[in-house]
Motif scaffolding. Structure first.
Motif, PDB file in Angstrom:
ATOM      1  N   HIS A   1       0.840  -1.200   0.000  1.00 42.18           N
ATOM      2  CA  HIS A   1       0.000   0.000   0.000  1.00 42.18           C
ATOM      3  C   HIS A   1       0.874   1.248   0.000  1.00 42.18           C
ATOM      4  CE1 HIS A   1      -2.630   3.108   1.749  1.00 42.18           C
ATOM      5  NE2 HIS A   1      -3.652   2.381   1.309  1.00 42.18           N
ATOM      6  N   SER A   2       1.874   1.277   0.870  1.00 43.00           N
ATOM      7  CA  SER A   2       2.748   2.448   0.968  1.00 43.00           C
ATOM      8  C   SER A   2       3.526   2.691  -0.316  1.00 43.00           C
ATOM      9  CB  SER A   2       3.728   2.271   2.135  1.00 43.00           C
ATOM     10  OG  SER A   2       3.043   2.304   3.369  1.00 43.00           O
ATOM     11  N   HIS A   3       4.029   1.623  -0.919  1.00 38.89           N
ATOM     12  CA  HIS A   3       4.877   1.821  -2.094  1.00 38.89           C
ATOM     13  C   HIS A   3       4.075   1.991  -3.378  1.00 38.89           C
ATOM     14  CE1 HIS A   3       8.840   1.690  -0.273  1.00 38.89           C
ATOM     15  NE2 HIS A   3       8.311   0.848   0.596  1.00 38.89           N
ATOM     16  N   LEU A   4       2.833   1.552  -3.404  1.00 35.92           N
ATOM     17  CA  LEU A   4       1.972   1.922  -4.529  1.00 35.92           C
ATOM     18  C   LEU A   4       1.743   3.431  -4.518  1.00 35.92           C
ATOM     19  CD1 LEU A   4      -0.667  -0.960  -4.441  1.00 35.92           C
ATOM     20  CD2 LEU A   4       0.945  -0.494  -6.294  1.00 35.92           C
ATOM     21  N   ARG A   5       1.443   3.957  -3.356  1.00 37.87           N
ATOM     22  CA  ARG A   5       1.287   5.406  -3.241  1.00 37.87           C
ATOM     23  C   ARG A   5       2.619   6.104  -3.462  1.00 37.87           C
ATOM     24  NH1 ARG A   5      -3.124   7.234   1.244  1.00 37.87           N
ATOM     25  NH2 ARG A   5      -4.912   6.176   0.305  1.00 37.87           N
ATOM     26  N   GLY A   6       3.692   5.486  -2.978  1.00 38.96           N
ATOM     27  CA  GLY A   6       5.016   6.063  -3.185  1.00 38.96           C
ATOM     28  C   GLY A   6       5.375   6.153  -4.655  1.00 38.96           C
ATOM     29  N   ALA A   7       4.975   5.160  -5.444  1.00 36.26           N
ATOM     30  CA  ALA A   7       5.232   5.213  -6.883  1.00 36.26           C
ATOM     31  C   ALA A   7       4.529   6.419  -7.501  1.00 36.26           C
ATOM     32  CB  ALA A   7       4.774   3.914  -7.552  1.00 36.26           C
ATOM     33  N   LEU A   8       3.280   6.649  -7.110  1.00 36.82           N
ATOM     34  CA  LEU A   8       2.552   7.816  -7.614  1.00 36.82           C
ATOM     35  C   LEU A   8       3.203   9.107  -7.127  1.00 36.82           C
ATOM     36  CD1 LEU A   8      -1.134   6.608  -7.059  1.00 36.82           C
ATOM     37  CD2 LEU A   8       0.124   6.671  -9.229  1.00 36.82           C
ATOM     38  N   ASN A   9       3.589   9.130  -5.862  1.00 37.28           N
ATOM     39  CA  ASN A   9       4.209  10.336  -5.298  1.00 37.28           C
ATOM     40  C   ASN A   9       5.507  10.710  -6.001  1.00 37.28           C
ATOM     41  OD1 ASN A   9       2.195  10.694  -3.397  1.00 37.28           O
ATOM     42  ND2 ASN A   9       3.328   9.722  -1.735  1.00 37.28           N
ATOM     43  N   THR A  10       6.213   9.719  -6.520  1.00 34.86           N
ATOM     44  CA  THR A  10       7.514   9.993  -7.136  1.00 34.86           C
ATOM     45  C   THR A  10       7.427  10.109  -8.653  1.00 34.86           C
ATOM     46  OG1 THR A  10       8.009   7.601  -7.055  1.00 34.86           O
ATOM     47  CG2 THR A  10       8.846   8.962  -5.262  1.00 34.86           C
TER      48      THR A  10
END
Length: 211
Positions: free
Chosen positions: A153-162
């Motif tokens: 969950h965190s890194h899916l959002r992290g992918a979008l954030n970056t």
């Protein structure tokens, strides 16, 4: 980065999470002709944060055989620079929830907070050789196969954030789903579907949820 190269790296990341030597070898053989060798090595190197040193070392051994080139020279970075770089990179991934993340990890163990920021994000994920957006996509693909929904969950959002597009995350999750059983694939798709819906409804980048 060409689309074919990104897909090859995603398959390497997903294969690493299977712990299946044959799957890893096949993904690395494909990547040899599709992606830059440095990028492949960075995907393997960062995998030790998730699958551990033994599997990362074994995979590097296969890559040396498959890729046909010797190990590159060490970067020779100053470890004193890792804390500041880790702060910047981790903040980019978690956005507005960065402070809460550090607070939550500190509550579990203060040394682990430092290891996460300085070691994980500064020493490893912040390395040159692979852009952060692609690193996050590869981490998400690995975690989808590794079956750790909270971190996924965190890194899916992290992918979008970056800077990853929704289409790029769609692609990463579908590649990962090809390495797991149908029931597991449905859970991955459902989790990503929730995040994707929120991304579509919000004009602002989504912050990663704090672990």
């Amino acid at each position: 980065m060409p689309d074919a190269a990104r897909r090859a790296l995603l398959r390497v990341a997903a294969a690493l999470a299977t712990r299946d030597a044959g799957a890893v070898r096949r993904a690395l053989e494909e990547a040899r002709g599709a992606a830059d060798a440095t990028a492949v090595e960075e995907v393997i190197l960062q995998s030790h944060l998730f699958v551990g040193f033994p599997d990362a070392l074994n995979s590097l051994g296969v890559w040396r055989e498959v890729g046909g080139s010797p190990a590159p020279p060490a970067l020779g970075e100053d470890p004193a620079s890792w804390e500041a770089r880790g702060d910047v990179v981790c903040h980019a991934v978690y956005g507005a929830n960065y402070g809460k993340l550090r607070e939550n990890v500190r509550a579990l163990h203060p040394d682990f907070e430092d290891w996460m920021v300085t070691g994980g994000y500064g020493r490893v994920i912040g390395r040159p050789g692979l852009e952060l957006r692609v690193r996050e996509l590869c981490i998400a693909a690995l975690l989808a196969v590794w079956n750790v929904p909270r971190q996924l969950h965190s890194h899916l959002r992290g992918a979008l954030n970056t800077g990853a597009s929704v289409a790029e995350v769609d692609e990463a999750m579908e590649i990962a789903c090809g390495f797991v059983a149908p029931e597991a694939a449905e859970r991955v798709r459902a989790l990503w579907g929730e995040i994707r819906a929120k991304a579509a409804a919000s004009p602002e980048p989504l912050a990663s949820s704090p672990d």
